[in-house]
Design an enzyme around this catalytic site. Structure first.
Site, PDB file in Angstrom:
ATOM      1  N   GLY A 149      23.918  77.567   0.524  1.00  0.00           N
ATOM      2  CA  GLY A 149      23.541  76.214   0.952  1.00  0.00           C
ATOM      3  C   GLY A 149      23.342  76.115   2.453  1.00  0.00           C
ATOM      4  O   GLY A 149      22.408  75.476   2.931  1.00  0.00           O
ATOM      5  N   CYS A 150      24.226  76.755   3.204  1.00  0.00           N
ATOM      6  CA  CYS A 150      24.135  76.704   4.664  1.00  0.00           C
ATOM      7  C   CYS A 150      22.904  77.447   5.167  1.00  0.00           C
ATOM      8  O   CYS A 150      22.273  77.039   6.134  1.00  0.00           O
ATOM      9  CB  CYS A 150      25.408  77.265   5.282  1.00  0.00           C
ATOM     10  N   THR A 151      22.562  78.530   4.477  1.00  0.00           N
ATOM     11  CA  THR A 151      21.361  79.275   4.840  1.00  0.00           C
ATOM     12  C   THR A 151      20.119  78.442   4.547  1.00  0.00           C
ATOM     13  O   THR A 151      19.214  78.333   5.385  1.00  0.00           O
ATOM     14  CB  THR A 151      21.315  80.619   4.086  1.00  0.00           C
TER      15      THR A 151
END
Length: 156
Positions: free
Chosen positions: A52-54
Site C-alpha cells: 500500500g505504501c509503495t
C-alpha cells in the site's frame, strides 16, 4: 504496552508544530521552517516498501510534476529508519523528501494514530505554516488525485 494510541490529529487552522526529523539523505528537516512560507503535502504512511505504501508513494511520484507546478513540496513520513527510507526512495525513484521518524515524534506532534507500532495513513496540506486540509483515512489508490483536487480547489 498499548500500541494503538488514540490521539486527536491537528485540526484545520492549527500551526505546524516545531518538530525536526532526518530525511533519507541524513539531512535534518525542520517542518515548521519548511512549511512557513510554502505549500506542503505531508503524508504519513505505515511502512516503507510495503504494497500500500509503495502504491501511494509511486502515485505521488508519478504526479510529482503537478505538485511542483502548484508550488507544493511533498514530504513522506513513516516510523522507519533513515536507511529504510533511503532504500525505499532509491528503489522507486521517489523525487521528494522522506522523513525517518522511528521515535514517532512527528507522528505524535501531528496527532496521527499509531497502530501496531506504525503510523496510520493520513495526509495534511499545509499553507504558510497552517493546516488547511486533513485526510484521516487516506486510500493509497486515490490519495494523489484527492490531494491534487484539494490543491486545485484552494488555488482557485
Amino acid at each position: 504496552m498499548n500500541t494503538n494510541l488514540a490521539t486527536e490529529p491537528l485540526g484545520i487552522g492549527a500551526a505546524v508544530p516545531a518538530v525536526q526529523a532526518v530525511d533519507q539523505d541524513g539531512n535534518t528537516v525542520d517542518l515548521e521552517e519548511a512549511s512557513r512560507n510554502a505549500i506542503v503535502l505531508l503524508y504519513f504512511y505505515p511502512k516503507a516498501d510495503t504494497p500500500g505504501c509503495t502504491k501511494e508513494s509511486c502515485g505521488l511520484r508519478d504526479a510529482y510534476k503537478k505538485f511542483i507546478d502548484h508550488g507544493v513540496r511533498v514530504f513522506g513520513v513513516s516510523m522507519d529508519t533513515v536507511s529504510a527510507q533511503k532504500r525505499f526512495a532509491e528503489k522507486y525513484h521517489l523525487p521528494f523528501t522522506l522523513l525517518a521518524d522511528p521515535e514517532g515524534k512527528i507522528v505524535d506532534a501531528f496527532g496521527v494514530t499509531k497502530k501496531n507500532g506504525h503510523a496510520t495513513r493520513q495526509s495534511f496540506l499545509i499553507r504558510n505554516g497552517k493546516i488547511v486540509w486533513h485526510n484521516a483515512k487516506v486510500n493509497p489508490e486515490t490519495h494523489t488525485e484527492e490531494a491534487l483536487r484539494e490543491i486545485e480547489r484552494q488555488s482557485s
